[in-house]
Design a protein around this motif. Structure first.
Motif, PDB file in Angstrom:
ATOM      1  N   UNK A 179     -26.031 -25.986   8.573  1.00  0.00           N
ATOM      2  CA  UNK A 179     -25.820 -24.599   8.987  1.00  0.00           C
ATOM      3  C   UNK A 179     -27.192 -23.942   9.045  1.00  0.00           C
ATOM      4  N   UNK A 180     -27.522 -23.317  10.180  1.00  0.00           N
ATOM      5  CA  UNK A 180     -28.874 -22.746  10.270  1.00  0.00           C
ATOM      6  C   UNK A 180     -29.100 -21.680   9.210  1.00  0.00           C
ATOM      7  N   UNK A 181     -30.333 -21.587   8.749  1.00  0.00           N
ATOM      8  CA  UNK A 181     -30.677 -20.581   7.750  1.00  0.00           C
ATOM      9  C   UNK A 181     -30.442 -21.076   6.338  1.00  0.00           C
ATOM     10  N   UNK A 182     -30.694 -20.168   5.384  1.00  0.00           N
ATOM     11  CA  UNK A 182     -30.598 -20.533   3.980  1.00  0.00           C
ATOM     12  C   UNK A 182     -29.671 -19.579   3.247  1.00  0.00           C
ATOM     13  N   UNK A 183     -29.098 -20.023   2.142  1.00  0.00           N
ATOM     14  CA  UNK A 183     -28.311 -19.104   1.317  1.00  0.00           C
ATOM     15  C   UNK A 183     -29.209 -17.987   0.808  1.00  0.00           C
ATOM     16  N   UNK A 184     -28.636 -16.832   0.481  1.00  0.00           N
ATOM     17  CA  UNK A 184     -29.473 -15.701   0.053  1.00  0.00           C
ATOM     18  C   UNK A 184     -30.069 -15.935  -1.326  1.00  0.00           C
ATOM     19  N   UNK A 185     -31.185 -15.241  -1.567  1.00  0.00           N
ATOM     20  CA  UNK A 185     -31.744 -15.258  -2.921  1.00  0.00           C
ATOM     21  C   UNK A 185     -30.901 -14.342  -3.794  1.00  0.00           C
ATOM     22  N   UNK A 240     -17.520 -19.126   7.069  1.00  0.00           N
ATOM     23  CA  UNK A 240     -18.349 -20.081   6.328  1.00  0.00           C
ATOM     24  C   UNK A 240     -17.628 -21.422   6.177  1.00  0.00           C
ATOM     25  N   UNK A 241     -16.338 -21.380   5.823  1.00  0.00           N
ATOM     26  CA  UNK A 241     -15.567 -22.618   5.723  1.00  0.00           C
ATOM     27  C   UNK A 241     -15.558 -23.338   7.071  1.00  0.00           C
ATOM     28  N   UNK A 242     -15.367 -22.572   8.109  1.00  0.00           N
ATOM     29  CA  UNK A 242     -15.340 -23.174   9.444  1.00  0.00           C
ATOM     30  C   UNK A 242     -16.672 -23.840   9.766  1.00  0.00           C
ATOM     31  N   UNK A 243     -17.776 -23.130   9.396  1.00  0.00           N
ATOM     32  CA  UNK A 243     -19.097 -23.707   9.652  1.00  0.00           C
ATOM     33  C   UNK A 243     -19.310 -24.961   8.820  1.00  0.00           C
ATOM     34  N   UNK A 244     -18.860 -24.927   7.581  1.00  0.00           N
ATOM     35  CA  UNK A 244     -18.997 -26.106   6.717  1.00  0.00           C
ATOM     36  C   UNK A 244     -18.308 -27.298   7.349  1.00  0.00           C
ATOM     37  N   UNK A 245     -17.099 -27.083   7.817  1.00  0.00           N
ATOM     38  CA  UNK A 245     -16.341 -28.194   8.393  1.00  0.00           C
ATOM     39  C   UNK A 245     -16.985 -28.664   9.691  1.00  0.00           C
ATOM     40  N   UNK A 246     -17.514 -27.721  10.460  1.00  0.00           N
ATOM     41  CA  UNK A 246     -18.183 -28.105  11.692  1.00  0.00           C
ATOM     42  C   UNK A 246     -19.435 -28.934  11.394  1.00  0.00           C
ATOM     43  N   UNK A 247     -20.146 -28.512  10.343  1.00  0.00           N
ATOM     44  CA  UNK A 247     -21.366 -29.230   9.970  1.00  0.00           C
ATOM     45  C   UNK A 247     -21.040 -30.599   9.409  1.00  0.00           C
ATOM     46  N   UNK A 248     -19.776 -30.823   9.114  1.00  0.00           N
ATOM     47  CA  UNK A 248     -19.402 -32.058   8.457  1.00  0.00           C
ATOM     48  C   UNK A 248     -18.128 -32.566   9.101  1.00  0.00           C
ATOM     49  N   UNK A 267     -26.053 -12.661   7.179  1.00  0.00           N
ATOM     50  CA  UNK A 267     -27.261 -13.066   7.912  1.00  0.00           C
ATOM     51  C   UNK A 267     -27.108 -14.390   8.660  1.00  0.00           C
ATOM     52  N   UNK A 268     -26.175 -15.222   8.261  1.00  0.00           N
ATOM     53  CA  UNK A 268     -26.040 -16.523   8.924  1.00  0.00           C
ATOM     54  C   UNK A 268     -24.731 -16.643   9.692  1.00  0.00           C
ATOM     55  N   UNK A 269     -23.925 -15.618   9.657  1.00  0.00           N
ATOM     56  CA  UNK A 269     -22.569 -15.738  10.201  1.00  0.00           C
ATOM     57  C   UNK A 269     -22.587 -15.658  11.724  1.00  0.00           C
ATOM     58  N   UNK A 270     -21.960 -16.593  12.415  1.00  0.00           N
ATOM     59  CA  UNK A 270     -21.926 -16.545  13.879  1.00  0.00           C
ATOM     60  C   UNK A 270     -21.026 -15.418  14.391  1.00  0.00           C
ATOM     61  N   UNK A 271     -20.091 -14.940  13.556  1.00  0.00           N
ATOM     62  CA  UNK A 271     -19.158 -13.915  14.028  1.00  0.00           C
ATOM     63  C   UNK A 271     -19.451 -12.570  13.402  1.00  0.00           C
ATOM     64  N   UNK A 272     -20.695 -12.360  13.009  1.00  0.00           N
ATOM     65  CA  UNK A 272     -21.044 -11.147  12.282  1.00  0.00           C
ATOM     66  C   UNK A 272     -20.899  -9.912  13.174  1.00  0.00           C
TER      67      UNK A 272
END
Ligand SMILES: Nc1ncnc2c1ncn2[C@@H]1O[C@H](COP(=O)(O)OP(=O)(O)OP(=O)(O)O)[C@@H](O)[C@H]1O
Ligand SMILES: [Mg+2]
Lengths: 341, 342, 319
Positions: A288-294, A267-275, A306-311
């Motif tokens: 980051x594609x998708x939404x945080x969970x309810x 998630x940190x990696x995705x955050x930095x990539x998105x920014x 559900x959103x992790x690229x390395x899941x």
């Protein structure tokens, strides 16, 4: 992915030797609403804040940052409920205090600047009066001349002319109101200032001014600050350490260099990539594609799965524990299982 | 900015008064009963008095230029001197404080109304102040304890109080009070008694005031409570209340120093808008309790077909409400710095 | 757009059903309506029938023959009470139709057309709002003949101000919605937009307001009758109270003649009030919580939690 432009903070190393002011243990907060299952807004959160340290708290909208901050001060909305954990401030468990004792701690020890603070000032009382109220409440031995002088000094500190203390909030611009909030937050010499997205409602130029002001004040007064933000650029500039939250839990917690240069949680990696460009301010982290969970309908395994690229398979069944990677670096991801110290 | 705001409000109040004067004039001259004209032939008046009224109101003159046709009694040329119309005479008489002569007592209406005005203000004042204090207190309690049984109970009580017809509540209280608590059956003071001292006199009057004031209070309490509650819930949801809590203020300090002043603004507006109902309450309560005020005057005038009195009482009530409204606007501008400072 | 209004009314009904207060109010009103319609079946005596009475028939106590006693003319209070519902409900219904029609029209026109039209209409509304209602109604009815039609007309023609203000502000907010702006941009005519877009969204508010206007009309009618300005040919609740109050029920101790008609008024008005309050809640469900509200203790951790860390506060996050 690691950005060479991020430089190590000059005083980052020394911070780790200072005394711990705030020690948050295993804090869990629910929102309990009628005819709905409780929303697990914050789960098992641990962090510490040392004297003079600036902690950045980042995460997407709705991941529980404000809830966590309000929980520390026991200011949750009526539905909020602290269901587990402890909050030690200078060795005292804040969650064990009576309401009256807690009122004493608020503002004198921990003050807070609210998210979108446009309405955080009372429209029918003057700015000076509202600052003075805090002083009179927590420093009762001052006479009115001393209170007055202190109000002027505080306003001066944030760059507002002292003679504007008798004006009402509607006579201030947005940036000035936020400066006045900062002055008010400093009114009783608190050890800790919580700044919950203090600049979101302002335009870019003013944001930069306010951030600079906060940086300067922090150094000048040796404040401890918890800085809640979406803006990773701000984190890089101001903070010593960073707590990345996702869906109410810790994703990764480390000092700022580690977060920027060697993030381990996807998630940190995705955050930095998105920014990618931290020198350019940006709004919400939406890329980051998708939404945080309810929160009232969480996935069974890792909240980020559900959103992790390395899941992988296990992520969807079990919640990953928090792995300690080194002295001050923790992350919650099965990929790091073998590296735990 | 502020001066022009106040001047605007004042001009508007004056315009409204002018409108009421016109309305008052036309109601009494144009409606089918044509009371002034028939009133002149009222057998209770002497020949001389009838003639005096004719002259005073210019009843042989046209009602108003070009509205001649509205008044079928006399058809004259359309364009005559406007200073010769009944309307002009009416306004001129008004300006000199002349509201005509009561058919019932043959005394000037203005004198009779003057005697009664203070009685009404006394009753309305006591009732309103109590209703506002109690209503706001209950409203604060209900808002603070929102969604608890206290809140729900206060809500039910208010809805019920709102639904009570004022006059009926008065009747029931009067029935119970006079039978079981030995309270007077009405009026303002026991007639024909020589009071030994001022205190005896005042306490007699207070005994007479008790039930009408109670009726008044109950009837208005409910609405003030509902409004206070919803306004305060709104105010207490504002960000600056959270700031106040974060500053370490306790609930009492927050309510007193942060919430109430903000909640007072809508309250003042609503109380002003309610003044019309206040007057309606006065008519009913003064009727039930034979209280010698303006509201009672309306009832008596209707029963006695005393049109000058009816007209005068209505005008005075309407103008009082307009002025009270103006007062509320001014109070609002003092309370709200967003108007005050600009 | 037709379907929008239907579905929104459907959704409205579903929310409405969840408010017990509104349901109770509705039931109370339905009972009153049934009583009014079926009055001849329920009332044991015909109030219009000519009866011969002696002094002993006046203000008799409640008995099996007269459940709620008799009044000053020896008539059965219970029968009059049932028939009285007819007058109140008739006045409430027709006067409110007039008021709502005027207020709705003024509100929509002022809100939608704006500019000078709005200015003039709202100024007029402000004036009418400030003139005390009841004295004006009393004056007009006193100057004309107090017949049922006149009373309905006067109450109806003077009772529209609050509706006009409410409807105007609602119209203003609807007018700013995207689909209305779009309809205006593509050149739909104003009456068309009002009919198709504005009205359906203002209607729920008007329904809520109608309930309030009805209750005010009923209160005004009963007050008027009590003051002796009711239709002399009809026996309304207000009139019953007028007779009882002015003809010695007080001194005779005839509480039944005083309590019964008032109970009828309170029943109907309270029904309207509960219904209106419930409808309002259904229309604008508001979060009824705030920063000082306390629904439960904020800190509710298991007793073990405090103890678990107690031995080692201040420890660093690093081991
Ligand atoms: N009263 C409440 N009842 C139920 N859920 C709530 C309540 N208040 C907040 N939440 C939920 O708690 C979660 C955390 O909200 P919070 O405001 O702490 O997020 P945040 O990280 O501060 O977001 P932002 O960046 O937008 O400020 C959100 O998903 C929100 O929907
Ligand atoms: Mg937040």
């Amino acid at each position: 992915m690691s950005d060479p432009s991020v430089s190590s903070h000059t005083h980052a190393a020394s911070v780790n030797d200072r005394p711990v002011l705030l020690d948050v243990r295993n804090l869990s907060i629910d929102y309990v609403n009628k005819d709905a299952s409780p929303a697990q807004a914050v789960r098992e959160l641990d962090f510490t804040l040392r004297a003079g340290e600036v902690l950045g708290l980042v995460g997407e909208s709705g991941c529980g940052k404000s809830t966590l901050m309000l929980g520390l001060m026991r200011l949750l909305p009526p539905a909020g409920r602290i269901v587990d954990g402890a909050v030690y401030f200078q060795g005292r468990d804040l969650l064990a205090l009576s309401e009256a004792e807690m009122e004493d701690v608020r503002w004198k020890n921990i003050s807070i600047i609210f998210q979108g603070a446009m309405n955080a000032l009372n429209p029918v009382r003057t700015i000076g009066d509202q600052i003075g109220e805090a002083i009179r409440l927590h420093m009762p031995r001052q006479d009115s001349a001393a209170v007055d002088a202190r109000i002027r000094r505080l306003l001066d500190l944030v760059g507002i002319a002292g003679n504007r203390k008798d004006q009402y909030p509607h006579q201030y611009s947005g940036g000035m109101r936020q400066r006045a909030m900062i002055a008010m937050a400093l009114a009783c010499d608190p050890q800790i200032v919580i700044a919950d997205e203090p600049t979101t409602a302002l335009d870019v130029m003013i944001q930069a001014q306010i951030l600079e002001l906060m940086g300067n004040l922090q150094k000048e007064l040796g404040l401890s600050i918890i800085f809640v933000t979406h803006d990773l650029g701000v984190v890089a500039e101001l903070c010593d350490s960073v707590l990345v939250m996702y869906g109410g839990v810790t994703a990764e917690y480390a000092d700022v260099d580690t977060i920027y240069n060697a993030p381990r949680h996807p998630y940190t990696q995705e955050l930095l990539r998105a920014f990618p460009d931290i020198t350019r301010p940006a709004g919400k982290l939406t890329s980051i594609p998708g939404y945080p969970p309810r929160l009232d309908d969480l996935p069974p395994g890792c909240r980020f799965a559900p959103r992790c690229p390395q899941v992988f398979g296990r992520c969807r069944q079990e919640m990953p524990p928090i792995y300690r990677l080194d002295d001050k670096h923790v992350a919650s991801c099965f990929l790091l299982e073998g590296e735990s110290v | 900015m502020r001066a022009s705001y106040l001047l605007g409000k004042l001009a508007w109040a004056l315009f409204t008064i002018l409108f009421v004067i016109c309305l008052n004039f036309f109601l009494f001259r144009v409606l089918p009963g044509d009371p002034v004209r028939s009133g002149v032939r009222d057998p209770r008046l002497t020949q001389e008095a009838q003639q005096a009224i004719r002259e005073r109101f210019g009843l042989d003159k046209p009602v108003i230029n070009c509205f001649e046709s509205l008044n079928p009694v006399k058809s004259g040329p359309c364009l005559i001197n406007p200073f010769e119309t009944q309307f002009f005479l009416y306004v001129r008489n008004l300006l000199t404080g002349d509201l005509g002569i009561s058919y019932h007592t043959n005394r000037p209406v203005s004198t009779m109304l003057g005697e009664r005005l203070w009685n009404t203000i006394l009753l309305i004042g006591a009732g309103q102040i109590l209703a506002i204090i109690l209503g706001m207190g209950l409203g604060i309690l209900a808002a603070w304890k929102a969604r608890t049984p206290i809140d729900f109970g206060a809500l039910l009580f208010s809805l019920l109080a709102w639904s009570l017809p004022t006059f009926w509540l008065g009747i029931i209280l009067l029935f119970a009070g006079s039978r079981y608590f030995n309270l007077p059956l009405g009026g303002m003071i026991t007639p024909g008694v020589n009071f030994p001292g001022a205190w005896a006199r005042v306490s007699d009057m207070l005994r007479h005031m008790l039930l009408p004031t109670l009726t008044y209070t109950i009837v208005f309490l409910g609405e003030y409570m509902l409004i206070m509650r919803s306004t305060l819930v709104d105010v207490l949801s504002e960000d600056y209340i959270l700031t106040a809590r974060a500053k370490g203020l306790n609930h009492f300090q927050i309510l007193k120093d942060h919430a109430l002043k903000n909640a007072m603004l809508p309250m003042v507006t609503i109380i002003a808008l309610n003044l019309g109902f206040t007057v309606a309450g006065a008519v009913q309560i003064e009727t039930v309790f034979s209280w010698p005020g303006l509201g009672g005057a309306i009832f008596e005038a209707v029963g006695r077909r005393d049109y000058p009195m009816l007209q005068g009482a209505f005008l005075l009530l309407a103008v009082s409400v307009i002025f009270a409204n103006l007062g509320a606007e001014l109070l609002y501008s003092v309370l709200d710095p967003r108007i005050r400072a600009e | 757009m037709e379907s929008t209004s239907v579905t929104s009314l459907g959704a409205f009904w579903r929310t409405f059903r969840q408010h017990p207060m509104a349901m109770i109010g509705l039931v109370m009103l339905l009972i009153a309506i049934i009583a009014a319609v079926c009055a001849p079946l329920i009332a044991p005596y015909d109030p219009k029938a000519i009866i011969r009475i002696t002094i002993d028939d006046i203000y008799t106590r409640p008995s099996p023959a007269h459940w709620l006693g008799t009044d000053d003319a020896g008539r059965d209070v219970f029968s009059n009470f049932i028939y009285g519902a007819r007058v109140s409900l008739t006045v409430g219904l027709f006067a409110s139709i007039i008021s709502i029609f005027i207020g709705g029209t003024i509100g929509i026109v002022a809100g939608f057309y704006g500019g000078r039209t709005e200015n003039i209409l709202m100024r007029f509304t402000d004036i009418m709002l400030v003139i005390p209602d009841l004295p004006l109604i009393v004056v007009i009815v006193a100057l004309t003949r107090p017949s049922l039609t006149n009373i309905i007309l006067v109450i109806g023609l003077l009772g529209w101000t609050s509706t006009a203000r409410l409807v105007r502000s609602q119209t203003l907010s609807v007018k700013a919605r995207k689909f209305v702006l779009r309809a205006q941009a593509v050149g739909a005519s104003r009456p068309y937009i009002i009919r198709r877009h504005i009205l359906p969204l203002v209607l729920p508010l008007i329904v809520v307001n109608t309930v309030l206007v009805i209750s005010l009309a009923i209160l005004n009618e009963s007050t008027l009758s009590f003051l002796g300005l009711g239709d002399p040919t009809l026996l309304s609740w207000g009139q019953m109270l007028n007779y009882a109050f002015t003809r010695g029920a007080m001194s005779a101790g005839a509480w039944w003649a005083l309590v019964t008609p008032g109970f009828g008024i309170v029943w109907v008005v309270l029904g309207c009030t509960l219904l209106g309050h419930g409808l309002e809640q259904a229309l604008n469900p508001r979060a009824e919580t705030h920063h000082l509200a306390q629904l439960h203790e904020q800190v509710a951790r298991p007793a073990s939690a405090a103890a678990r860390f107690a031995g080692e506060p201040m420890s660093l996050s690093s081991d």
